[in-house]
Motif scaffolding. Structure first.
Motif, short mmCIF file in Angstrom:
data_model
loop_
_atom_site.label_atom_id
_atom_site.label_comp_id
_atom_site.label_asym_id
_atom_site.label_seq_id
_atom_site.Cartn_x
_atom_site.Cartn_y
_atom_site.Cartn_z
N LYS A 183 -2.71 -2.77 13.66
CA LYS A 183 -1.63 -1.79 13.79
C LYS A 183 -2.18 -0.36 13.87
O LYS A 183 -1.69 0.46 14.65
CB LYS A 183 -0.65 -1.91 12.62
CG LYS A 183 0.24 -3.15 12.71
CD LYS A 183 1.09 -3.30 11.45
CE LYS A 183 1.89 -4.60 11.49
NZ LYS A 183 2.57 -4.86 10.21
N VAL A 184 -3.20 -0.07 13.06
CA VAL A 184 -3.81 1.27 13.07
C VAL A 184 -4.46 1.53 14.44
O VAL A 184 -4.33 2.62 15.01
CB VAL A 184 -4.86 1.40 11.94
CG1 VAL A 184 -5.66 2.70 12.09
CG2 VAL A 184 -4.19 1.36 10.57
N LEU A 185 -5.13 0.51 14.99
CA LEU A 185 -5.79 0.66 16.29
C LEU A 185 -4.76 0.88 17.40
O LEU A 185 -4.98 1.67 18.31
CB LEU A 185 -6.64 -0.57 16.60
CG LEU A 185 -7.87 -0.77 15.71
CD1 LEU A 185 -8.52 -2.13 15.97
CD2 LEU A 185 -8.89 0.34 15.93
N GLN A 186 -3.63 0.19 17.30
CA GLN A 186 -2.58 0.39 18.30
C GLN A 186 -2.01 1.82 18.21
O GLN A 186 -1.79 2.48 19.23
CB GLN A 186 -1.45 -0.63 18.14
CG GLN A 186 -0.43 -0.52 19.27
CD GLN A 186 0.93 -1.07 18.91
OE1 GLN A 186 1.23 -1.32 17.75
NE2 GLN A 186 1.77 -1.29 19.91
N GLU A 187 -1.79 2.26 16.97
CA GLU A 187 -1.27 3.62 16.77
C GLU A 187 -2.23 4.68 17.32
O GLU A 187 -1.81 5.76 17.72
CB GLU A 187 -1.00 3.86 15.28
CG GLU A 187 0.28 3.17 14.78
CD GLU A 187 0.34 3.06 13.27
OE1 GLU A 187 -0.48 3.73 12.59
OE2 GLU A 187 1.19 2.31 12.76
N ALA A 188 -3.53 4.34 17.34
CA ALA A 188 -4.54 5.26 17.88
C ALA A 188 -4.56 5.23 19.41
O ALA A 188 -5.35 5.94 20.03
CB ALA A 188 -5.91 4.90 17.33
N GLY A 189 -3.71 4.38 20.04
CA GLY A 189 -3.59 4.38 21.50
C GLY A 189 -4.34 3.28 22.20
O GLY A 189 -4.41 3.27 23.44
N MET A 190 -4.92 2.36 21.45
CA MET A 190 -5.69 1.29 22.07
C MET A 190 -4.76 0.20 22.62
O MET A 190 -3.72 -0.09 22.04
CB MET A 190 -6.61 0.67 21.00
CG MET A 190 -7.85 0.02 21.56
SD MET A 190 -8.96 -0.52 20.23
CE MET A 190 -9.80 1.00 19.86
#
Length: 316
Positions: A183-190
């Motif tokens: 979820k953190v990686l998705q929030e970072a735009g990945m």
């Protein structure tokens, strides 16, 4: 604003001798999505992911990453450096410490100081292994090792992450920790493509899903569209009175299609074709008929039920 496609494939096919592992797949995944790939063993998920990661050459077809054609030769090294690929069986060097392992991969990706040390601290914080930086990998739990593998996969800040069965064999707490990192990686735009047999995890993480059967991509849609189109609405109704009286009332409602008796709680699970307003009308009619309703719970079939239903359709 038109969303950019992170992945697009045209007629992607992989044949091993006479076996077609991936058959004419046209896949589209938008930038910033978490896309779940599901299907039984042997459906072609791993082969598809390996081709997207440039680890396997397609027999025919084309792959585009953010609009650029992906080739396995040396013609686009910059594009490959923007990919992060975590296979389901990637070995760890257990005699190294956590820090040395990540530092080794950071150097392979040509991260230079002071950026390299800064990035190592960032990923250790992300995977919550900062306190284990000097520990030997051999001493880590399975969940920690899997998080370390993910850290190695994102050390070079890829724009596209390809994860093949990353939570396989992990306990529920380790799976939850892994989900939080995704979820953190998705929030970072990945953009993240993840295959898994744990469909409850995918239902929580994904924006879209693709379903593979015998090498074909038989379904690809946003999770919301899939639920709207294929998931039946269900209502669990419990009564303090006689079940027969509850069933008699349910028979009068045109939106009640069929039901299943749950004997444990004197309850009934109803397949319901109406909208939210119709649910409210049903509850009102039960109360007006003096049915002592103790539970009235609207729910929806889950991703696992949809997948099994689709599988039966393909088989029949």
């Amino acid at each position: 604003m038109v969303k950019e496609l992170a992945i697009r494939t045209n007629g992607l096919t992989k044949q091993f001798d006479r076996h077609v592992a991936v058959n004419n797949v046209d896949l589209e995944i938008y930038a910033g999505e978490v896309y779940g790939l599901i299907g039984p063993n042997g459906a072609g998920k791993t082969t598809l992911i390996r081709m997207l990661a440039a680890a396997e050459e397609p027999t025919t077809g084309e792959i585009y990453i953010n609009g650029d054609r992906l080739l396995r030769d040396q013609s686009n090294p910059t594009l490959k450096r923007r990919l992060g690929y975590l296979p389901d069986d990637y070995p760890l060097y257990e005699e190294l410490t956590v820090w040395d392992y990540l530092d080794y991969f950071a150097r392979l990706y040509r991260l230079r100081e002071p950026r390299r040390t800064k990035r190592l601290h960032e990923v250790l914080e992300l995977i919550q292994l900062g306190n284990k930086r000097n520990s030997l990998i051999a001493t880590l739990s399975r969940g920690m090792k899997q998080r370390l593998s993910l850290a190695r996969t994102v050390i070079h800040e890829p724009i596209l992450l390809l994860l093949d069965e990353p939570v396989s064999g992990l306990d529920p707490i380790a799976r939850m920790q892994f989900r939080e990192i995704i979820k953190v990686l998705q929030e970072a735009g990945m953009t993240i493509l993840i295959s898994s047999h744990v469909l409850s995890d995918l239902a929580e993480l994904c924006t879209s899903v693709g379903i593979m059967e015998l090498g074909y991509l038989v379904e690809s849609a946003s999770l919301q569209q899939l639920y709207q189109r294929l998931a039946r609405q269900q209502i669990v109704i419990s009564t303090l009175g006689k079940q027969e009286e509850l069933l008699a009332e349910l028979k009068n409602n045109p939106c009640v299609q069929q039901w299943e008796i749950i004997s444990v709680k004197n309850s009934v699970r109803v397949n319901f074709s109406g909208k939210q307003e119709d649910c409210a009308d049903l509850l009102r009619s039960l109360i007006q008929a003096n049915i002592p309703v103790s539970e009235f719970h609207c729910t929806q079939e889950d991703l696992e039920t949809i997948f099994l239903k689709l599988g039966h359709k393909q088989a029949s």
